[in-house]
Design a protein around this motif. Structure first.
Motif, PDB file in Angstrom:
ATOM      1  N   ASN A 138      -7.204  -2.405  15.396  1.00 23.90           N
ATOM      2  CA  ASN A 138      -6.433  -2.118  13.994  1.00 23.90           C
ATOM      3  C   ASN A 138      -5.093  -2.413  14.163  1.00 23.90           C
ATOM      4  OD1 ASN A 138      -8.804  -1.183  13.091  1.00 23.90           O
ATOM      5  ND2 ASN A 138      -8.185   0.913  12.969  1.00 23.90           N
ATOM      6  N   LEU A 139      -4.526  -3.095  13.162  1.00 21.61           N
ATOM      7  CA  LEU A 139      -3.353  -3.474  12.728  1.00 21.61           C
ATOM      8  C   LEU A 139      -2.408  -2.328  11.955  1.00 21.61           C
ATOM      9  CD1 LEU A 139      -0.840  -5.253  13.448  1.00 21.61           C
ATOM     10  CD2 LEU A 139      -1.938  -6.673  11.508  1.00 21.61           C
ATOM     11  N   VAL A 140      -1.475  -1.574  12.900  1.00 17.63           N
ATOM     12  CA  VAL A 140      -0.983  -0.304  12.427  1.00 17.63           C
ATOM     13  C   VAL A 140       0.377  -0.280  12.797  1.00 17.63           C
ATOM     14  CG1 VAL A 140      -3.130   1.077  12.880  1.00 17.63           C
ATOM     15  CG2 VAL A 140      -1.423   0.996  14.652  1.00 17.63           C
ATOM     16  N   HIS A 141       1.146   0.529  11.991  1.00 22.53           N
ATOM     17  CA  HIS A 141       2.610   0.676  12.004  1.00 22.53           C
ATOM     18  C   HIS A 141       2.815   1.723  13.231  1.00 22.53           C
ATOM     19  CE1 HIS A 141       7.036   1.792  11.172  1.00 22.53           C
ATOM     20  NE2 HIS A 141       7.175   0.649  10.771  1.00 22.53           N
ATOM     21  N   ASP A 142       3.939   1.635  13.917  1.00 19.54           N
ATOM     22  CA  ASP A 142       4.082   2.670  15.154  1.00 19.54           C
ATOM     23  C   ASP A 142       4.171   3.964  14.896  1.00 19.54           C
ATOM     24  OD1 ASP A 142       4.090   0.149  16.291  1.00 19.54           O
ATOM     25  OD2 ASP A 142       6.304   0.192  16.947  1.00 19.54           O
ATOM     26  N   SER A 143       4.728   4.352  13.321  1.00 17.32           N
ATOM     27  CA  SER A 143       4.908   5.328  12.925  1.00 17.32           C
ATOM     28  C   SER A 143       3.868   6.134  12.315  1.00 17.32           C
ATOM     29  CB  SER A 143       5.914   5.468  11.872  1.00 17.32           C
ATOM     30  OG  SER A 143       5.413   4.597  10.767  1.00 17.32           O
ATOM     31  N   GLY A 144       2.530   5.296  12.345  1.00 18.09           N
ATOM     32  CA  GLY A 144       1.377   5.793  11.503  1.00 18.09           C
ATOM     33  C   GLY A 144       1.545   5.972  10.100  1.00 18.09           C
ATOM     34  N   GLN A 145       2.790   5.275   9.700  1.00 19.52           N
ATOM     35  CA  GLN A 145       2.906   5.342   8.221  1.00 19.52           C
ATOM     36  C   GLN A 145       2.699   4.179   7.481  1.00 19.52           C
ATOM     37  OE1 GLN A 145       3.926   7.961   6.387  1.00 19.52           O
ATOM     38  NE2 GLN A 145       4.147   9.314   7.994  1.00 19.52           N
ATOM     39  N   PHE A 146       3.240   3.919   6.258  1.00 17.82           N
ATOM     40  CA  PHE A 146       2.958   2.490   5.317  1.00 17.82           C
ATOM     41  C   PHE A 146       1.414   2.409   5.246  1.00 17.82           C
ATOM     42  CE2 PHE A 146       7.080   2.439   7.879  1.00 17.82           C
ATOM     43  CZ  PHE A 146       7.844   2.449   6.722  1.00 17.82           C
ATOM     44  N   PHE A 147       0.765   1.446   6.047  1.00 13.95           N
ATOM     45  CA  PHE A 147      -0.352   0.998   5.724  1.00 13.95           C
ATOM     46  C   PHE A 147      -1.158   0.437   6.849  1.00 13.95           C
ATOM     47  CE2 PHE A 147       2.256  -2.735   4.791  1.00 13.95           C
ATOM     48  CZ  PHE A 147       1.301  -3.778   5.327  1.00 13.95           C
ATOM     49  N   SER A 148      -2.270   0.099   7.161  1.00 10.75           N
ATOM     50  CA  SER A 148      -2.858  -0.421   8.319  1.00 10.75           C
ATOM     51  C   SER A 148      -4.040  -1.446   7.931  1.00 10.75           C
ATOM     52  CB  SER A 148      -3.420   0.500   9.146  1.00 10.75           C
ATOM     53  OG  SER A 148      -4.205   1.481   8.500  1.00 10.75           O
ATOM     54  N   VAL A 149      -4.392  -2.252   8.722  1.00 11.35           N
ATOM     55  CA  VAL A 149      -5.422  -3.238   8.482  1.00 11.35           C
ATOM     56  C   VAL A 149      -6.483  -2.936   9.241  1.00 11.35           C
ATOM     57  CG1 VAL A 149      -6.286  -5.595   8.320  1.00 11.35           C
ATOM     58  CG2 VAL A 149      -3.821  -4.920   7.922  1.00 11.35           C
ATOM     59  N   GLU A 150      -7.607  -2.393   8.639  1.00 10.96           N
ATOM     60  CA  GLU A 150      -8.804  -1.940   9.490  1.00 10.96           C
ATOM     61  C   GLU A 150     -10.008  -2.928   9.258  1.00 10.96           C
ATOM     62  OE1 GLU A 150      -9.176   2.578   8.752  1.00 10.96           O
ATOM     63  OE2 GLU A 150      -6.896   2.619   8.845  1.00 10.96           O
TER      64      GLU A 150
END
Lengths: 465, 465
Positions: free
Chosen positions: A70-82
């Motif tokens: 999964n493409l994620v932000h390091d903070s776990g915030q914003f959004f991700s591509v799953e």
């Protein structure tokens, strides 16, 4: 030139009446059209993004998770591509696929402040830069903020005018307020809070914001890429104002038909790791379907001057081609009816929502065998231009999507067009659709853009029809 | 004894008017109360289930998946018990937990056929056996069928009267039709299609079915465990019939308050493998929380005579204790208002639904520190019995839940009770709630049972108040 008009007796007491009056004001002394044009041109000239495609490896603050891909932000915030795996069954036909999807499990605010000047409602519109926009700057709602934005996770500046939308709202009162869905093929169950609030007392001005009447906005809706998606969906909550009359079906019946679809159509959605998605592959620069259709996920580096955060990198979703969204409109007993389609998109919250008659990527659609092509696509593509009430390319959210253009069409069909339609289609009046927009997840975002376009077309009838 | 009554002029033309008339008919020549009682007693005497708890290893057709520990049916159909991980944030308080949850991603039909006899609407009710029921047989809707049931996956007999609910519905017309949620703490985003249809022409009789007026059903709602959950939720779609008048808040305002909660309250739900759920353990016989609170998942062997399938084994969810669901009701400007609570349950489809003022397992709730106990629980538990409009134990779905009793309470509070309530509570009239039930996922199933109870209490006012 009509700048403001006196209210006909009785009309301006209701919200609908007051918006009708605003729709009739095609220019305004508050922001004359010529002044607006100069200001908007200057905004587009001076506010530019340098958007560069980069390899995923150059994303800063984003990474592919080891276990899932999964493409994620390091903070776990914003959004991700799953990944999303889907299984549908309808009318005896089973269909399964998997795809990448944007997961953003938080609700932002899209809100417009309105206020009367000389007795006419004006909307406070913002010149907003978004990295995916064709012309960088478009007109957005007064506030267009993710929850991360307005609660400060971005570590950027405070969101201007947010206090008109969040409690205790001492200087505004709420006119319309509901959660509305966004692109179901690209977002997993995404919604934003759509609000129209009326300011109480003076509103401090700011150079990136202008007051426009609904009539001024309606004219701009006939230009491409000026009124952004977020503004169009908020504006869809304003009642249709004209075109009312007895409907072919009661609203109970329309709801029952949609319930029938939701009950009988199976749609099993399951989030899966992005590295388990079938038929999509990840290169250094993109995630792409093996046919090249649908969309790609790309990475971009964005540099700019006057935004909350000065420069950053982020993933964007880039559609493979321009989309087409069209409503067929037919008079039934003299009353215009729209032909709505109960669509099940991959990330839909609740099995199906009412969408336009036709909604597709036409290049891909025409590559399919004839019997798999979207119903009524041929009617729209073969239209006599004189039948088109509205035909304009608009773009979708530039914060997530890269150059996502859609051709929006409203097409009148004559009485020779059959009333009898397949069971996943239904005839509804604009007034019925306006009633449904008070609630969540009845109309998809493309249908809401067209509802906004329809009100514009009807309001401007004399001028633009 | 009033058996039928002539309609007052004008009243009986609307559906609401016709149901009012039916509510006034406390007995009926079609199924006299005494005949009903004999029939129902005989049903309970002759139709019994032998329900035995068994170890999971004796389940036939069910197994724990190796990789996930999920409890699934070998066919992949019916339902499964999976894990759900949750993270919530509200008012600055974060909370995370995980739990087992029932996943049944298909929509069944709960439907009642109504028909006029001597000018009075009667409901066709079924004596239905469910393994989890306290007294095995309860009155259910005419049809109570999962999608697997009525599409034949069960390989059982066809569902009787299903043709009144599925297209083309040649012998019925739809009165009310919407998807409604079920227990959010136990089910992942589960809904069923709730329908009320009016039969056109004769309806063939069957020995397991009876015709009852709404007045007869209302009286039975004062007994425990007679009208099952599925019937109560379908009946909640019938308008409240009385208690109307100006509301404290406009419906727009009530919707905006709920939207506010949905936008600001974070609820991130993620299905996880059952073997990854924290603080729950699986023994040979049950899946249980380490405090013993909440519920257990058990396995049962069921043997019976007159059901679609003659004997089987299945998992059941057994609550740890009897629940409590209560609405506080206060007159405001002379009009009764219910105090609704925007509840976020684990498996909720859309962040929050309106529930009763108080909904909890009281034993567990009272074990919490005072400041963590549910708001207004003390008011309900300390109630003067004279204040209770309704106070009856009813049970939840006996097809999935084992002896799941809930005490349902409607309690009147006086004008000393403050109108000012926390922001996740709101005052609404019964008529406003009836408007919301036309749509999905506004009222949770406990609130809908209480709405049905309230209509019964008001209809029977003279007799039962």
């Amino acid at each position: 030139m009509t700048i403001t008009q006196a209210a006909p007796p009785g009309v301006a007491t209701s919200a609908a009446g007051r918006f009708t009056l605003s729709a009739q004001a095609l220019d305004s002394a508050v922001t004359p059209n010529a002044v607006f044009r100069d200001w908007f041109d200057a905004q587009r000239r001076t506010n530019r993004y340098d958007v560069r495609r980069i390899p995923f490896s150059e994303l800063v603050g984003w990474h592919f998770e080891d276990a899932t891909g999964n493409l994620v932000h390091d903070s776990g915030q914003f959004f991700s591509v799953e990944g999303l795996s889907l299984r549908t069954e309808w009318d005896g036909h089973e269909h399964s696929w998997s795809q990448p999807i944007i997961n953003q499990p938080e609700v932002g605010i899209l809100g417009i402040v309105v206020k009367e000047f000389d007795g006419v409602l004006h909307c406070l519109m913002q010149a907003k830069m978004e990295p995916g926009n064709v012309d960088t700057v478009q007109l957005s709602p007064t506030v267009q903020a993710t929850r991360s934005n307005y609660t400060g996770v971005h570590k950027g500046a405070a969101v201007r005018y947010i206090e008109y939308f969040t409690p205790p709202r001492a200087r505004s009162r709420v006119l319309y307020d509901s959660l509305q869905s966004e692109q179901g093929s690209w977002f997993l169950r995404k919604r934003n809070r759509n609000m129209l609030v009326e300011a109480v007392g003076d509103v401090p001005p700011h150079e990136d914001f202008v007051w426009l009447t609904l009539g001024q906005i309606n004219q701009l809706l006939y230009e491409s890429n000026v009124i952004n998606m977020d503004a169009r969906t908020v504006l869809s909550m304003i009642p249709a104002l004209t075109g009312s009359g007895p409907s072919l079906h009661s609203t109970e019946h329309v709801l029952s038909r949609l319930t029938e679809i939701k009950a009988r159509r199976q749609l099993v959605q399951r989030t899966i790791p992005l590295n388990r998605v079938q038929r999509w592959r990840r290169t250094d620069h993109e995630i792409v379907h093996d046919t090249g259709h649908h969309f790609t996920v790309i990475a971009a580096s964005v540099a700019a001057a006057n935004r909350e955060v000065k420069s950053w990198t982020q993933p964007l979703l880039a559609p493979a081609e321009q989309g087409l969204s069209a409503f067929l409109i037919r008079r039934i007993g003299g009353v215009p009816h729209l032909l709505a389609h109960a669509r099940s998109e991959a990330g839909v919250l609740d099995v199906a929502e009412l969408g336009p008659t036709v909604q597709c990527q036409p290049g891909r659609a025409l590559s399919l065998p004839r019997h798999q092509q979207p119903r009524y696509l041929d009617v729209v593509l073969g239209a006599d231009p004189g039948r088109l009430l509205y035909d304009t390319v608009q773009s979708e959210e530039g914060g997530r999507f890269h150059h996502a253009g859609n051709r929006y069409v409203l097409m009148e069909v004559g009485e020779e067009f059959p009333l009898d339609v397949p069971e996943d289609f239904t005839w509804v009046t604009a007034s019925q659709l306006s009633g449904l927009v008070r609630h969540s997840n009845y109309l998809n975002v493309e249908a809401r853009t067209l509802l906004t376009g329809l009100r514009a077309a009807w309001s401007l009838g004399g001028v633009y029809a």
